[in-house]
Scaffold this motif. Sequence first.
Motif, short mmCIF file in Angstrom:
data_model
loop_
_atom_site.label_atom_id
_atom_site.label_comp_id
_atom_site.label_asym_id
_atom_site.label_seq_id
_atom_site.Cartn_x
_atom_site.Cartn_y
_atom_site.Cartn_z
N LEU A 59 0.84 -1.21 0.00
CA LEU A 59 0.00 0.00 0.00
C LEU A 59 0.87 1.26 0.00
CD1 LEU A 59 -2.82 -1.09 2.47
CD2 LEU A 59 -2.96 -0.87 -0.03
N GLY A 60 1.97 1.24 0.75
CA GLY A 60 2.89 2.38 0.76
C GLY A 60 3.52 2.61 -0.60
N ALA A 61 3.90 1.52 -1.27
CA ALA A 61 4.48 1.63 -2.60
C ALA A 61 3.50 2.26 -3.58
CB ALA A 61 4.92 0.25 -3.11
N LEU A 62 2.25 1.80 -3.53
CA LEU A 62 1.22 2.38 -4.40
C LEU A 62 0.98 3.84 -4.05
CD1 LEU A 62 -1.31 -0.59 -4.48
CD2 LEU A 62 0.32 0.08 -6.27
N GLY A 63 1.02 4.14 -2.75
CA GLY A 63 0.79 5.51 -2.30
C GLY A 63 1.89 6.48 -2.70
N LEU A 64 3.08 5.98 -2.92
CA LEU A 64 4.18 6.85 -3.36
C LEU A 64 3.98 7.33 -4.80
CD1 LEU A 64 7.35 5.07 -1.95
CD2 LEU A 64 6.44 7.29 -1.25
N ILE A 65 3.29 6.54 -5.61
CA ILE A 65 3.20 6.82 -7.05
C ILE A 65 1.80 7.26 -7.49
CG2 ILE A 65 3.51 5.84 -9.36
CD1 ILE A 65 6.14 6.14 -7.80
N LEU A 66 0.80 6.45 -7.18
CA LEU A 66 -0.53 6.66 -7.77
C LEU A 66 -1.17 8.02 -7.50
CD1 LEU A 66 -2.16 3.13 -7.46
CD2 LEU A 66 -1.13 4.21 -9.46
N PRO A 67 -1.16 8.53 -6.27
CA PRO A 67 -1.80 9.84 -6.06
C PRO A 67 -1.13 10.95 -6.87
CG PRO A 67 -1.47 8.74 -3.96
CD PRO A 67 -0.73 7.94 -5.00
N ALA A 68 0.19 10.90 -6.97
CA ALA A 68 0.91 11.93 -7.71
C ALA A 68 0.65 11.82 -9.21
CB ALA A 68 2.40 11.83 -7.43
#
Length: 120
Positions: free
Chosen positions: A52-61
């Motif tokens: 989830l952290g990995a996805l959060g680093l990229i997807l929102p941006a």
Amino acid sequence: MNVLLWALQVILALIFLAAGLAKITLPEEKLRERMALVPPARAKLLGTAEVLGALGLILPAVTGIAPVLTPLAAVGLAIVLLGAVVLHARAKETQMAVVTAVLLLAALVVAWGRFGPYAF
């Protein structure tokens, strides 16, 4: 600086995606062998947090949807990494503690940059 932050985000995302998926998908026996200091249920929970952290680093941006989640993901991963540094240090795994500390610093740089002067 924006390019550096993106590079750190992508590198951290790839590392945490791989590590998290491994923890989630490995059978309990293999997980016990690789992570003797952490119970398998906790390792699976950590793996989920890492993915989830990995996805959060990229997807929102990338999507522009709630981009404040990117630095929040970096802070969350920094907390996980801080625990890992302590765990490795207590187990006298100096090399892993140093590697984890470097990843911790990278996550903190992303959090600082994306909360501060280089926010989206």
